[in-house]
Motif scaffolding. Structure first.
Motif, mmCIF file in Angstrom:
data_model
loop_
_atom_site.group_PDB
_atom_site.id
_atom_site.type_symbol
_atom_site.label_atom_id
_atom_site.label_comp_id
_atom_site.label_asym_id
_atom_site.label_seq_id
_atom_site.Cartn_x
_atom_site.Cartn_y
_atom_site.Cartn_z
ATOM 1 N N PRO A 168 2.032 -10.470 -5.989
ATOM 2 C CA PRO A 168 3.440 -10.141 -5.368
ATOM 3 C C PRO A 168 3.927 -8.846 -5.275
ATOM 4 C CG PRO A 168 2.970 -11.676 -7.221
ATOM 5 C CD PRO A 168 1.879 -10.964 -7.044
ATOM 6 N N MET A 169 4.642 -8.619 -4.250
ATOM 7 C CA MET A 169 5.362 -7.059 -3.900
ATOM 8 C C MET A 169 6.086 -6.826 -5.048
ATOM 9 S SD MET A 169 5.636 -4.825 -1.753
ATOM 10 C CE MET A 169 6.697 -3.392 -1.381
ATOM 11 N N GLN A 170 5.959 -5.365 -5.443
ATOM 12 C CA GLN A 170 6.748 -4.708 -6.731
ATOM 13 C C GLN A 170 7.683 -4.293 -6.281
ATOM 14 O OE1 GLN A 170 2.120 -5.006 -8.276
ATOM 15 N NE2 GLN A 170 3.116 -3.009 -8.403
ATOM 16 N N TRP A 171 9.036 -4.890 -6.269
ATOM 17 C CA TRP A 171 10.395 -4.281 -5.582
ATOM 18 C C TRP A 171 10.983 -3.160 -6.770
ATOM 19 C CZ3 TRP A 171 10.835 -4.355 -0.720
ATOM 20 C CH2 TRP A 171 10.165 -5.528 -0.059
ATOM 21 N N GLU A 172 10.682 -3.955 -8.114
ATOM 22 C CA GLU A 172 11.460 -2.938 -9.146
ATOM 23 C C GLU A 172 10.813 -3.186 -10.371
ATOM 24 O OE1 GLU A 172 14.855 -6.326 -9.878
ATOM 25 O OE2 GLU A 172 15.217 -5.224 -8.059
ATOM 26 N N ASP A 220 0.665 -0.996 0.058
ATOM 27 C CA ASP A 220 -0.054 -0.143 -0.082
ATOM 28 C C ASP A 220 0.719 1.321 0.009
ATOM 29 O OD1 ASP A 220 -2.402 -1.351 -0.100
ATOM 30 O OD2 ASP A 220 -2.985 -1.204 2.072
ATOM 31 N N GLU A 221 2.017 1.261 0.390
ATOM 32 C CA GLU A 221 3.062 2.480 0.505
ATOM 33 C C GLU A 221 3.415 2.806 -0.799
ATOM 34 O OE1 GLU A 221 3.602 -0.741 1.479
ATOM 35 O OE2 GLU A 221 5.829 -1.357 1.225
ATOM 36 N N ILE A 222 3.398 2.003 -1.734
ATOM 37 C CA ILE A 222 3.624 2.253 -3.195
ATOM 38 C C ILE A 222 2.267 2.552 -4.071
ATOM 39 C CG2 ILE A 222 6.161 1.756 -2.906
ATOM 40 C CD1 ILE A 222 4.975 -1.080 -4.651
ATOM 41 N N GLY A 223 1.134 2.084 -3.306
ATOM 42 C CA GLY A 223 -0.042 2.122 -4.125
ATOM 43 C C GLY A 223 -0.017 0.944 -4.847
ATOM 44 N N MET A 224 0.352 -0.179 -4.671
ATOM 45 C CA MET A 224 -0.059 -1.265 -5.219
ATOM 46 C C MET A 224 -1.555 -1.409 -5.881
ATOM 47 S SD MET A 224 2.770 -4.231 -4.241
ATOM 48 C CE MET A 224 1.544 -5.603 -4.542
ATOM 49 N N CYS A 277 6.470 0.962 -8.457
ATOM 50 C CA CYS A 277 7.408 -0.183 -7.660
ATOM 51 C C CYS A 277 8.394 0.466 -6.784
ATOM 52 C CB CYS A 277 8.304 -0.953 -8.940
ATOM 53 S SG CYS A 277 9.501 -0.135 -9.609
ATOM 54 N N VAL A 278 8.780 -0.204 -5.797
ATOM 55 C CA VAL A 278 9.587 0.384 -4.739
ATOM 56 C C VAL A 278 11.146 1.272 -5.419
ATOM 57 C CG1 VAL A 278 11.546 0.033 -2.947
ATOM 58 C CG2 VAL A 278 9.325 -1.361 -3.060
ATOM 59 N N ALA A 279 11.682 0.577 -6.281
ATOM 60 C CA ALA A 279 12.777 1.102 -6.994
ATOM 61 C C ALA A 279 12.525 2.628 -7.661
ATOM 62 C CB ALA A 279 13.534 0.370 -7.927
ATOM 63 N N ASP A 280 11.317 2.689 -8.371
ATOM 64 C CA ASP A 280 11.209 4.177 -9.091
ATOM 65 C C ASP A 280 10.873 5.021 -7.700
ATOM 66 O OD1 ASP A 280 11.531 3.067 -11.326
ATOM 67 O OD2 ASP A 280 9.300 3.065 -11.662
ATOM 68 N N GLN A 281 10.098 4.621 -6.744
ATOM 69 C CA GLN A 281 9.746 5.655 -5.699
ATOM 70 C C GLN A 281 10.603 6.037 -4.741
ATOM 71 O OE1 GLN A 281 5.553 5.153 -4.165
ATOM 72 N NE2 GLN A 281 4.669 4.274 -5.921
ATOM 73 N N GLU A 282 11.904 5.047 -4.555
ATOM 74 C CA GLU A 282 12.778 5.582 -3.643
ATOM 75 C C GLU A 282 13.549 6.883 -4.057
ATOM 76 O OE1 GLU A 282 14.102 4.329 -0.838
ATOM 77 O OE2 GLU A 282 13.591 2.092 -0.852
ATOM 78 N N ASN A 283 13.439 7.125 -5.496
ATOM 79 C CA ASN A 283 14.194 8.132 -5.997
ATOM 80 C C ASN A 283 13.365 9.384 -6.237
ATOM 81 O OD1 ASN A 283 16.635 6.539 -6.028
ATOM 82 N ND2 ASN A 283 15.747 5.845 -8.070
ATOM 83 N N ASP A 284 12.115 9.015 -5.939
ATOM 84 C CA ASP A 284 11.268 10.454 -6.028
ATOM 85 C C ASP A 284 10.916 11.007 -4.619
ATOM 86 O OD1 ASP A 284 9.221 12.078 -6.549
ATOM 87 O OD2 ASP A 284 7.771 10.436 -7.496
ATOM 88 N N ARG A 285 11.152 12.212 -4.526
ATOM 89 C CA ARG A 285 11.001 12.735 -3.139
ATOM 90 C C ARG A 285 9.486 12.708 -2.917
ATOM 91 N NH1 ARG A 285 9.971 17.290 -1.037
ATOM 92 N NH2 ARG A 285 11.115 17.235 1.296
ATOM 93 N N ASP A 286 8.644 13.040 -4.024
ATOM 94 C CA ASP A 286 7.083 13.060 -3.801
ATOM 95 C C ASP A 286 6.402 12.037 -3.815
ATOM 96 O OD1 ASP A 286 7.221 15.905 -3.211
ATOM 97 O OD2 ASP A 286 7.378 16.357 -5.566
ATOM 98 N N SER A 287 7.087 10.659 -3.933
ATOM 99 C CA SER A 287 6.231 9.249 -4.048
ATOM 100 C C SER A 287 5.575 8.978 -2.828
ATOM 101 C CB SER A 287 7.393 8.342 -4.489
ATOM 102 O OG SER A 287 8.204 8.134 -3.115
ATOM 103 N N LEU A 288 4.346 8.478 -3.076
ATOM 104 C CA LEU A 288 3.740 7.844 -2.049
ATOM 105 C C LEU A 288 4.566 7.159 -0.794
ATOM 106 C CD1 LEU A 288 0.832 7.492 -0.859
ATOM 107 C CD2 LEU A 288 0.714 5.394 -2.123
ATOM 108 N N LEU A 289 5.779 6.525 -1.405
ATOM 109 C CA LEU A 289 6.313 5.549 -0.422
ATOM 110 C C LEU A 289 7.109 6.647 0.651
ATOM 111 C CD1 LEU A 289 8.193 3.453 0.501
ATOM 112 C CD2 LEU A 289 9.600 3.673 -1.518
ATOM 113 N N ASN A 290 7.645 7.796 -0.208
ATOM 114 C CA ASN A 290 8.391 8.941 0.833
ATOM 115 C C ASN A 290 7.324 9.575 1.553
ATOM 116 O OD1 ASN A 290 11.176 8.127 0.445
ATOM 117 N ND2 ASN A 290 11.093 8.967 -1.749
#
Ligand code: TEU
Ligand code: CA
Length: 541
Positions: free
Chosen positions: A398-402, A373-377, A429-442
């Motif tokens: 399955p969790m989307q890591w990359e 949910d933290e990446i909006g799956m 996916c996690v990899a994309d959102q790690e690098n985006d300051r405004d991502s849902l993950l961050n």
């Protein structure tokens, strides 16, 4: 009386991991303990304090593991008992805790207790399950399965046909139904003792407590059922609290007031369980569509939607009543989702989710974040039935890591994955959102960090409602603890909103986190809040 909550749990945030779908470490297409260990640094990076792991025990998997065959053995596909102990140790090494899933209400048909109970011969397990005394026509409205096994009687189910109900007795046994045993009947003691020993087994292995499946299904009956449940659960919970004072019990009950009286440390605020379930479904950040679809067609939709036709008042009323009941300890958990419901993402984009998360992570209690949910799956409508998921498979992908067709979930061919992955190459996916300051993950990380940095925003800060009466948003409330005060304003609706609220003080308060445009200005004793469509803001007062 309920015992105090352990210190580590006071302001804890949890992450739910569905083991088969998180990360596969040995390439068989099914997630496992080793995979979870590989990803613990990521879990830690979210800022969560604990993990809830769905059932990982030996099972024929007719309900994805909620049909236990051996309580004391892990399912080989996840790893050995020693691997689970290694996982527990790795979790602890990172300063986190882990709850296992206790399923005390039923077993699988393949559990040796059931095989023995359903056989022709008399055995010590005959009273472990609820059986009629023969092909008795008076089943008193309970769900029975007839024609299975050699025993001259039918067995009661607790969920699917493959989950025979364990027997903790009835609160109101009927004389005309002799198979209904009184919940205090001595003959039921050995089962209770067995389950206590199962808890002890995993607590000794180092786990930090349990999420308890269908916690209030154990005692059958109508009249006096809550009282009987309190007796049963207080017996177990007070034992656990005296032997393992750091361990916690989280009920899957949907009734936090009853759970408190039973000695649980928390209970999920689920759509079911409440006489006001429609209100919860409209408001909660879990399962809105799933449940509302089952309600009458004219039932308003979720508050957290762009048309925002649900109101927030009834839900906030319930939260306040719960806080009054548990003396402000907030022994309830609001979840972003779980393995039984549609993902929050359904019909919502990342900004909608940010507004909902701003609510979930600034409310009292102990929130649970469902993996992904933290990446909006997304919710996969076409997931189909996998291991008894039926309508629920769409939220178990399955969790989307990359990026890439395997999503970093497994080295297996995606055809061999336990469950269908999201087929869209543009899936989050996690990899994309790690690098985006405004991502849902961050954004999620910032909210959790804020909650920990300022306990006023956390489990036990005082909640003061400012605006919640409108059918079409916004919702505004204040959180306070010691000398800190915060204002939370949420506008899930597509249309902008402006309102004046009573809030003493001058000047513009500092905004700590937000989405969309929210401005709070204070002049001559009036505070104006202006909000763009789909916006949320947390301000320090
Ligand atoms: O679910 C209990 C529950 O009551 C369900 O009704 C849940 O709301 C439903 O699955 C939604 O469709 C628990 C577990 O969470 C679930 O996965 C199990 O299948 C169930 O118990 C039986 O153990
Ligand atoms: Ca595997």
């Amino acid at each position: 009386m309920a015992k105090a909550i352990p210190e580590w749990f006071r302001n804890a945030v949890f992450y739910e991991i569905y083991p088969q779908s998180f990360r596969d470490s040995n390439g068989d297409g099914i997630g496992d303990f080793g995979g979870i260990i590989e990803k613990l640094d990521y879990v830690k990076s979210l800022g969560v304090d604990g993990i809830w792991l769905n059932p990982c025990f030996d099972s024929p998997f007719q309900d994805a593991g909620y049909d236990v065959r051996d309580y004391r053995r892990t399912a080989p596909r996840y790893g050995t008992n020693a691997d689970l102990e290694r996982l527990i140790a790795e979790v602890h090494e990172r300063g986190m805790r882990i709850l296992l899933d206790l399923v005390p209400g039923h077993t699988s048909l393949e559990h040796p207790w059931f095989k023995s109970a359903v056989s022709r011969t008399k055995t010590r397990y005959d009273n472990y399950y609820v059986f009629t005394d023969g092909p008795d026509p008076d089943q008193d409205g309970y769900p029975f399965i007839s024609g299975y096994g050699e025993r001259d009687g039918f067995y009661m189910t607790n969920y699917f046909y493959s989950q025979p109900a364990l027997n903790y007795g009835f609160s109101d046994p009927k004389p005309e139904c002799p198979w209904q045993m009184d919940f205090r009947d001595e003959r039921l003691k050995p089962l209770r003792e067995e389950i206590r020993k199962v808890m002890k087994f995993y607590l000794d292995a180092g786990c930090d407590g349990f999420r308890v499946d269908m916690a209030f299904s154990l005692i059958k009956g109508k009249a006096g059922r809550d009282e009987a449940l309190k007796e049963l659960w207080l017996d177990w919970s007070s034992w656990m609290k005296s032997e393992y004072p750091e361990a916690v019990l989280v009920a899957e009950g949907g009734r936090p007031d009853l759970a408190f009286d039973c000695g649980f440390d928390s209970d999920f605020l689920l759509s079911w369980g409440s006489p006001k379930r429609a209100n919860r479904a409209m408001f909660r950040a879990e399962a809105y569509e799933y449940y509302t679809n089952r309600l009458k067609p004219d039932t308003p939709r979720s508050f957290f939607s762009r048309e925002s036709s649900g109101n927030s008042r009834d839900f906030m009323d319930e939260v306040e009543a719960l806080l009054a009941h548990d003396g402000g300890e907030a022994r309830f958990s609001i979840v972003t989702g779980n393995h039984d419901v549609t993902r929050l993402c359904r019909n919502r984009d990342a900004n909608d989710l940010k507004v909902a998360f701003a609510f979930i992570f600034t409310m009292p209690g102990r929130p649970f974040l469902y993996y992904g949910d933290e990446i909006g799956m997304r919710y996969l409508e076409k997931a189909g039935n996998v291991e008894g998921s039926y309508g629920r498979g769409g939220g178990r992908s399955p969790m989307q890591w990359e990026r890439g067709n395997k999503a970093g979930f497994s080295d297996a061919d995606p055809e061999k994955f336990y469950i269908m992955p999201d087929p869209d190459p543009e899936r989050p996916c996690v990899a994309d959102q790690e690098n985006d300051r405004d991502s849902l993950l961050n954004f999620t990380r910032r909210l959790i960090e804020l909650r920990h940095a300022h306990p006023a925003l956390g489990a036990e800060g005082k909640l003061r409602r400012i605006v919640s009466e409108y059918a079409d948003a916004p919702l505004v409330y204040e959180r306070e603890l010691h000398d800190e005060r915060f204002l939370v304003a949420l506008n899930p609706a597509a249309k902008a909103a402006a309102l004046e609220i009573a809030l003493p003080g001058e000047g513009a308060p500092e905004q700590l986190v937000g989405v969309g445009e929210v401005s709070v200005t204070r002049k001559l004793g009036t505070t104006s809040v202006a909000m763009s469509g789909v916006s949320a803001g947390v301000f320090r007062l």
